[in-house]
Scaffold this motif. Structure first.
Motif, PDB file in Angstrom:
ATOM      1  N   ASN A 128       0.829  -1.212   0.000  1.00  0.00           N
ATOM      2  CA  ASN A 128       0.000   0.000   0.000  1.00  0.00           C
ATOM      3  C   ASN A 128       0.865   1.266   0.000  1.00  0.00           C
ATOM      4  OD1 ASN A 128      -2.404  -1.426  -0.029  1.00  0.00           O
ATOM      5  ND2 ASN A 128      -2.593  -1.464   2.208  1.00  0.00           N
ATOM      6  N   VAL A 129       1.912   1.281   0.820  1.00  0.00           N
ATOM      7  CA  VAL A 129       2.742   2.487   0.895  1.00  0.00           C
ATOM      8  C   VAL A 129       3.554   2.674  -0.385  1.00  0.00           C
ATOM      9  CG1 VAL A 129       4.797   1.439   1.947  1.00  0.00           C
ATOM     10  CG2 VAL A 129       4.225   3.826   2.425  1.00  0.00           C
ATOM     11  N   ARG A 130       3.877   1.578  -1.056  1.00  0.00           N
ATOM     12  CA  ARG A 130       4.568   1.709  -2.345  1.00  0.00           C
ATOM     13  C   ARG A 130       3.668   2.360  -3.387  1.00  0.00           C
ATOM     14  NH1 ARG A 130       7.801  -4.076  -3.267  1.00  0.00           N
ATOM     15  NH2 ARG A 130       9.378  -3.777  -1.614  1.00  0.00           N
ATOM     16  N   GLN A 131       2.367   2.026  -3.335  1.00  0.00           N
ATOM     17  CA  GLN A 131       1.434   2.568  -4.317  1.00  0.00           C
ATOM     18  C   GLN A 131       0.993   3.992  -3.988  1.00  0.00           C
ATOM     19  OE1 GLN A 131      -1.815  -0.217  -4.630  1.00  0.00           O
ATOM     20  NE2 GLN A 131      -0.536  -1.864  -5.507  1.00  0.00           N
ATOM     21  N   THR A 132       0.771   4.264  -2.714  1.00  0.00           N
ATOM     22  CA  THR A 132       0.229   5.579  -2.324  1.00  0.00           C
ATOM     23  C   THR A 132       1.308   6.562  -1.896  1.00  0.00           C
ATOM     24  OG1 THR A 132      -0.055   4.888  -0.007  1.00  0.00           O
ATOM     25  CG2 THR A 132      -1.875   4.454  -1.537  1.00  0.00           C
ATOM     26  N   ASN A 133       2.443   6.037  -1.443  1.00  0.00           N
ATOM     27  CA  ASN A 133       3.532   6.865  -0.894  1.00  0.00           C
ATOM     28  C   ASN A 133       3.059   7.676   0.325  1.00  0.00           C
ATOM     29  OD1 ASN A 133       6.287   7.520  -1.039  1.00  0.00           O
ATOM     30  ND2 ASN A 133       5.849   9.472  -2.058  1.00  0.00           N
ATOM     31  N   ASN A 134       1.999   7.184   0.947  1.00  0.00           N
ATOM     32  CA  ASN A 134       1.465   7.847   2.159  1.00  0.00           C
ATOM     33  C   ASN A 134       2.065   7.150   3.369  1.00  0.00           C
ATOM     34  OD1 ASN A 134      -0.017   8.984   4.233  1.00  0.00           O
ATOM     35  ND2 ASN A 134      -1.966   8.902   3.114  1.00  0.00           N
ATOM     36  N   PHE A 135       3.210   7.677   3.820  1.00  0.00           N
ATOM     37  CA  PHE A 135       3.938   7.010   4.891  1.00  0.00           C
ATOM     38  C   PHE A 135       3.245   7.180   6.237  1.00  0.00           C
ATOM     39  CE2 PHE A 135       7.577   6.193   7.702  1.00  0.00           C
ATOM     40  CZ  PHE A 135       8.020   5.002   7.146  1.00  0.00           C
ATOM     41  N   SER A 136       2.560   8.282   6.425  1.00  0.00           N
ATOM     42  CA  SER A 136       1.838   8.512   7.692  1.00  0.00           C
ATOM     43  C   SER A 136       0.751   7.469   7.888  1.00  0.00           C
ATOM     44  CB  SER A 136       1.232   9.920   7.704  1.00  0.00           C
ATOM     45  OG  SER A 136       2.256  10.895   7.632  1.00  0.00           O
ATOM     46  N   ALA A 137       0.003   7.208   6.824  1.00  0.00           N
ATOM     47  CA  ALA A 137      -1.051   6.202   6.914  1.00  0.00           C
ATOM     48  C   ALA A 137      -0.437   4.826   7.157  1.00  0.00           C
ATOM     49  CB  ALA A 137      -1.870   6.200   5.621  1.00  0.00           C
ATOM     50  N   PHE A 138       0.729   4.584   6.541  1.00  0.00           N
ATOM     51  CA  PHE A 138       1.410   3.306   6.743  1.00  0.00           C
ATOM     52  C   PHE A 138       1.766   3.104   8.215  1.00  0.00           C
ATOM     53  CE2 PHE A 138       5.664   1.364   7.206  1.00  0.00           C
ATOM     54  CZ  PHE A 138       5.375   0.060   6.829  1.00  0.00           C
ATOM     55  N   LEU A 139       2.350   4.122   8.852  1.00  0.00           N
ATOM     56  CA  LEU A 139       2.722   4.002  10.264  1.00  0.00           C
ATOM     57  C   LEU A 139       1.482   3.848  11.147  1.00  0.00           C
ATOM     58  CD1 LEU A 139       5.615   6.636  10.584  1.00  0.00           C
ATOM     59  CD2 LEU A 139       5.808   4.152  10.542  1.00  0.00           C
ATOM     60  N   ALA A 140       0.444   4.583  10.825  1.00  0.00           N
ATOM     61  CA  ALA A 140      -0.790   4.476  11.619  1.00  0.00           C
ATOM     62  C   ALA A 140      -1.364   3.071  11.510  1.00  0.00           C
ATOM     63  CB  ALA A 140      -1.807   5.515  11.131  1.00  0.00           C
ATOM     64  N   ASN A 141      -1.338   2.482  10.324  1.00  0.00           N
ATOM     65  CA  ASN A 141      -1.877   1.128  10.150  1.00  0.00           C
ATOM     66  C   ASN A 141      -1.031   0.105  10.903  1.00  0.00           C
ATOM     67  OD1 ASN A 141      -4.011   1.915   8.509  1.00  0.00           O
ATOM     68  ND2 ASN A 141      -2.769   1.776   6.620  1.00  0.00           N
ATOM     69  N   VAL A 142       0.307   0.299  10.897  1.00  0.00           N
ATOM     70  CA  VAL A 142       1.177  -0.638  11.620  1.00  0.00           C
ATOM     71  C   VAL A 142       0.887  -0.551  13.117  1.00  0.00           C
ATOM     72  CG1 VAL A 142       3.564  -1.194  12.228  1.00  0.00           C
ATOM     73  CG2 VAL A 142       2.985  -0.618   9.869  1.00  0.00           C
ATOM     74  N   ARG A 143       0.753   0.665  13.626  1.00  0.00           N
ATOM     75  CA  ARG A 143       0.468   0.816  15.057  1.00  0.00           C
ATOM     76  C   ARG A 143      -0.874   0.189  15.417  1.00  0.00           C
ATOM     77  NH1 ARG A 143       2.227   3.757  19.383  1.00  0.00           N
ATOM     78  NH2 ARG A 143       0.649   4.229  20.960  1.00  0.00           N
ATOM     79  N   LYS A 144      -1.872   0.393  14.556  1.00  0.00           N
ATOM     80  CA  LYS A 144      -3.183  -0.201  14.793  1.00  0.00           C
ATOM     81  C   LYS A 144      -3.080  -1.722  14.818  1.00  0.00           C
ATOM     82  CE  LYS A 144      -5.980   3.502  12.747  1.00  0.00           C
ATOM     83  NZ  LYS A 144      -6.876   3.859  11.635  1.00  0.00           N
ATOM     84  N   ALA A 145      -2.252  -2.297  13.924  1.00  0.00           N
ATOM     85  CA  ALA A 145      -2.098  -3.743  13.885  1.00  0.00           C
ATOM     86  C   ALA A 145      -1.446  -4.261  15.153  1.00  0.00           C
ATOM     87  CB  ALA A 145      -1.278  -4.145  12.654  1.00  0.00           C
ATOM     88  N   PHE A 146      -0.401  -3.552  15.641  1.00  0.00           N
ATOM     89  CA  PHE A 146       0.221  -3.948  16.917  1.00  0.00           C
ATOM     90  C   PHE A 146      -0.779  -3.820  18.057  1.00  0.00           C
ATOM     91  CE2 PHE A 146       4.609  -2.894  15.120  1.00  0.00           C
ATOM     92  CZ  PHE A 146       4.993  -4.237  15.031  1.00  0.00           C
ATOM     93  N   THR A 147      -1.580  -2.743  18.065  1.00  0.00           N
ATOM     94  CA  THR A 147      -2.571  -2.540  19.123  1.00  0.00           C
ATOM     95  C   THR A 147      -3.619  -3.641  19.107  1.00  0.00           C
ATOM     96  OG1 THR A 147      -2.250  -0.140  18.983  1.00  0.00           O
ATOM     97  CG2 THR A 147      -4.259  -0.921  20.063  1.00  0.00           C
ATOM     98  N   ALA A 148      -4.075  -3.999  17.902  1.00  0.00           N
ATOM     99  CA  ALA A 148      -5.075  -5.066  17.800  1.00  0.00           C
ATOM    100  C   ALA A 148      -4.506  -6.378  18.287  1.00  0.00           C
ATOM    101  CB  ALA A 148      -5.517  -5.207  16.351  1.00  0.00           C
ATOM    102  N   MET A 149      -3.199  -6.605  18.049  1.00  0.00           N
ATOM    103  CA  MET A 149      -2.579  -7.834  18.507  1.00  0.00           C
ATOM    104  C   MET A 149      -2.593  -7.903  20.047  1.00  0.00           C
ATOM    105  SD  MET A 149       1.340  -9.123  17.765  1.00  0.00           S
ATOM    106  CE  MET A 149       1.028  -9.250  16.013  1.00  0.00           C
ATOM    107  N   VAL A 150      -2.395  -6.764  20.697  1.00  0.00           N
ATOM    108  CA  VAL A 150      -2.360  -6.736  22.165  1.00  0.00           C
ATOM    109  C   VAL A 150      -3.769  -7.034  22.723  1.00  0.00           C
ATOM    110  CG1 VAL A 150      -2.069  -5.261  24.191  1.00  0.00           C
ATOM    111  CG2 VAL A 150      -0.390  -5.212  22.329  1.00  0.00           C
ATOM    112  N   TYR A 151      -4.782  -6.429  22.160  1.00  0.00           N
ATOM    113  CA  TYR A 151      -6.117  -6.560  22.702  1.00  0.00           C
ATOM    114  C   TYR A 151      -6.787  -7.857  22.298  1.00  0.00           C
ATOM    115  CZ  TYR A 151      -5.955  -1.830  24.531  1.00  0.00           C
ATOM    116  OH  TYR A 151      -5.624  -0.729  25.253  1.00  0.00           O
ATOM    117  N   ASN A 152      -6.248  -8.486  21.240  1.00  0.00           N
ATOM    118  CA  ASN A 152      -6.794  -9.787  20.866  1.00  0.00           C
ATOM    119  C   ASN A 152      -6.144 -10.909  21.621  1.00  0.00           C
ATOM    120  OD1 ASN A 152      -8.610  -8.615  19.120  1.00  0.00           O
ATOM    121  ND2 ASN A 152      -7.239  -8.750  17.323  1.00  0.00           N
TER     122      ASN A 152
END
Length: 226
Positions: free
Chosen positions: A202-226
């Motif tokens: 996704n980040v290669r296609q959009t070059n939106n690095f902020s969204a990339f970092l936000a999605n990674v953090r969300k994935a780590f957060t979901a891993m903790v709560y799951n």
């Protein structure tokens, strides 16, 4: 009378005989002189002829030697001519090799200049991207508890904290670099995220690095709560 006439005749005969002998003797002497003179002349002529023949022989020998020298000189000249032509051919070949080498060197210089310019442009672009990343890193560190470190292999390591409420200092991390195609390449996530490859695409296609970092953090957060 008769006796006187006989005596006179006898006297005449004797005078004629003596005169004849004298004449014959003188002629004989002249003949001998002419013969000796002829022999001397022939001898002198033979000697002169011998000398002349020897001179002619020497002239012939000198001519033959001169002719041999000319032949040897012509042979040497021909050999030198052939060597010179061979040398000229080698010089032409060397000249062509030098010209070809010079052209190759010029092509390499031009290629090097192009690559140098390309690398310089890429480095400049990477520098700008890294500046943007650093600026974003400062912002993310304050807002998202994100720390960015430069590690081996020209990689950047992203470390999230304040994700696990029970352990706020617990790190959640991944590494990122730019590959040869100048695209983002993500690796070494801890803990491991299966969706990291999808985020990378996704980040290669959009070059939106902020969204990339936000999605990674969300994935780590979901891993903790799951």
């Amino acid at each position: 009378m008769v006796e006187d006439e006989l005596a006179l005749f006898d006297k005449s005969i004797n005078e004629f005989w003596n005169k004849f002998k004298s004449t014959v003797s003188d002629t004989s002497c002249q003949m001998v002189g002419l013969r000796d003179a002829y022999k001397d002349s022939i001898k002198a002529f033979a000697e002169k002829l011998s000398v002349k023949l020897k001179e002619e022989e020497r002239m012939v020998e000198m001519f033959l030697e001169y002719q041999n020298q000319i032949c040897r000189q012509n042979k040497l000249i021909q050999e030198k001519k052939e060597n010179l032509l061979k040398l000229i051919g080698e010089v032409k070949d060397k000249k062509q090799e030098v010209e070809a080498l010079t052209a190759t060197i010029q092509d390499l210089k031009e290629e090097y200049a192009r690559k140098k310019e390309t690398i310089s442009t890429a480095n400049k672009a990477n520098g700008e991207r890294l500046k943007r990343l650093q600026k974003s890193a400062d912002l993310y560190k304050d807002r998202l508890g994100l720390e960015i470190r430069k590690i081996y292999g020209d990689k950047l390591q992203f470390i999230f904290t304040d994700i696990d409420p029970k352990h706020p200092d617990r790190p959640f991390m991944f590494s990122l670099c730019l590959n040869e195609a100048r695209d983002y390449e993500v690796s070494d996530s801890a803990p491991y995220l299966e969706c990291l490859a999808e985020f990378q695409e996704n980040v290669r296609q959009t070059n939106n690095f902020s969204a990339f970092l936000a999605n990674v953090r969300k994935a780590f957060t979901a891993m903790v709560y799951n």
